[in-house]
Design an enzyme around this catalytic site. Structure first.
Site, PDB file in Angstrom:
ATOM      1  CB  SER A 188      -0.928   0.008   1.208  1.00 35.10           C
ATOM      2  OG  SER A 188      -0.162   0.030   2.391  1.00 35.10           O
ATOM      3  CG  HIS A 216      -3.952  -2.029  -0.369  1.00 33.52           C
ATOM      4  ND1 HIS A 216      -4.541  -0.778  -0.365  1.00 33.52           N
ATOM      5  CD2 HIS A 216      -3.548  -2.251   0.891  1.00 33.52           C
ATOM      6  CE1 HIS A 216      -4.473  -0.259   0.839  1.00 33.52           C
ATOM      7  NE2 HIS A 216      -3.872  -1.122   1.638  1.00 33.52           N
ATOM      8  CE  LYS A 247      -7.155  -1.393   3.523  1.00 33.02           C
ATOM      9  NZ  LYS A 247      -6.119  -2.282   4.020  1.00 33.02           N
TER      10      LYS A 247
END
Ligand SMILES: *Cc1c(COP(=O)(O)O)cnc(C)c1O
Length: 402
Positions: A188, A216, A247
């Protein structure tokens, strides 16, 4: 020391540490948002800002369809279960979500957690012991590091993304019973994508398992958004995938581990964050299910995210900024100097753009940056306004000439 003085010393010590953090400019304060999460947010001071620092990669966090799916699941299944999964906390929607995640990720089975932090925290200890070896990328997420710490296996660390060093560590672990390579799928801070094709080849050669953390990546990496294993053409070759529902996949909270059936069954029996923590709220399970259905029926959000990323990466580079090369929607704009990064982020805020500045110790000394994160929900017009703000702040601080 009297008992009273000992207590006072404890609180005084905390105050001193906090003051020292503030003095070093390392104290983290929280910006208060008064609206939904989205490509634009309204802060509690009434200002509207273009948001370039959320993990809201697919724009689903504040999305109306996601909200409605959560409401519908709440209506049907209630607010909560007041139970762990194995007592009376498993509903149809939890089983449906586990199955949908397995299909989406191309894995046999999936187990849900309250967070990816818990998925990583509860993964290693039930599966490996002192006879085994865990071989970790040096920049792995804190939750992988903590999960490894809770396990008795021998620990080996390879330099970030360094396949030659990974091989050295695999050789060093030669005498061990089981070996597992653990890495973030996408990192990230830098937007680096793990070289999973090479990692899987090395794993085959040395008889190691492969574990990836897809926080991610799930939902948008790879041609149909399955993750970095799809991106690198190694679906079916990765043994364990951990990820978050917090996310790209809707942004509320919740995590999962997807793996072979015997791994998931073992985790259901032995993984402590699963056994001793409350079940995922039905609203989140229902909304996540709706998100997976949407992502399985169309790649439009994933495609828009990558188009936005390519557009922004090209334009910011043309303005004269230094970025870390790559294709991930995390775009680190390098400013190197910590005070410059802070000033730059502050000036962008004044110009209506929300970005986060990172400096030591979050990133190495001399590598200060602002991290931009693209979303499928950003319009080109919003990205152009962000680019204008970068150009203006960059000129003012003497970073670019344009
Ligand atoms: C965000 C993140 C986590 C934690 O996810 P939560 O679901 O918020 O606990 C774990 N690993 C990585 C790589 C992350 O980026």
């Amino acid at each position: 020391m009297t008992e009273i003085n000992a207590k006072q010393a404890f609180y005084a010590g905390l105050d001193e540490n906090l003051a020292s953090l503030r003095q070093q400019g390392l104290y983290k304060s929280e910006r208060v948002i008064a609206s939904r999460q989205g490509p634009e947010v309204v802060c509690d001071d009434g200002r509207t800002l273009i948001n370039m620092c959320a993990n809201n990669y697919l724009g689903l966090s504040g999305d109306e369809a996601t909200v409605q799916a959560a409401i519908a699941a709440t209506e049907k299944y209630g607010y909560g279960l007041s139970s762990v999964r194995f007592i009376c906390g498993t509903q149809t929607v939890h089983k449906q979500l586990e199955q949908a995640l397995s299909i989406f990720l191309g894995m046999e089975d999936t187990i849900l957690y309250a967070a990816a932090f818990d998925a990583n925290g509860g993964l290693f200890e039930p599966l490996f012991d002192e006879h085994d070896a865990i071989i970790s990328d040096a920049l792995n997420h804190a939750s992988i590091i903590d999960g490894v710490r809770l396990c008795k296996a021998a620990r080996y660390r390879y330099q970030h993304n360094d396949m030659a060093d990974l091989e050295v560590q695999l050789q060093a672990a030669a005498g061990k019973r089981h070996k597992v390579i653990a890495t973030d799928g996408a990192f990230s801070m830098d937007g680096t994508i793990a070289q999973l094709d090479k990692i899987c080849d090395l794993a085959d050669r040395y008889g190691a398992l492969v574990m990836i953390d897809e926080c991610h990546a799930s939902g948008f990496m790879g041609a149909t958004g399955r993750g970095t294993h799809e991106h690198h053409g190694v679906m079916g070759r990765v043994d364990m995938i951990t990820g978050t529902l917090g996310k790209a996949l809707g942004g509320a909270m919740g995590g999962f581990t997807a793996a072979r059936r015997e791994v998931v069954q073992t985790l259901r029996q032995k993984s402590r964050p699963y056994l001793f923590s409350n079940t995922l709220a039905p609203s989140i399970a229902g909304a996540s299910l709706a998100v997976l259905e949407r992502l399985s029926s169309s790649t439009d959000l994933r495609d828009r995210l990558h188009a936005n990323t390519a557009y922004f990466r090209r334009a910011i580079f043309q303005l004269g900024f230094t970025i870390k090369a790559g294709t991930h929607p995390v775009v680190p704009v390098m400013l190197f100097d910590a005070p410059v990064a802070q000033q730059f982020a502050q000036r962008l805020y004044e110009l209506g753009v929300l970005v986060s500045g990172f400096f030591y110790p979050v990133v190495p000394m001399g590598q200060a940056r602002v991290r931009v994160q693209l979303s499928a929900a950003h319009t080109t017009e919003q990205l152009d306004r962000v680019l204008d703000a970068f150009a203006q702040a960059g000129r003012e601080l003497g970073l670019v000439k344009v």
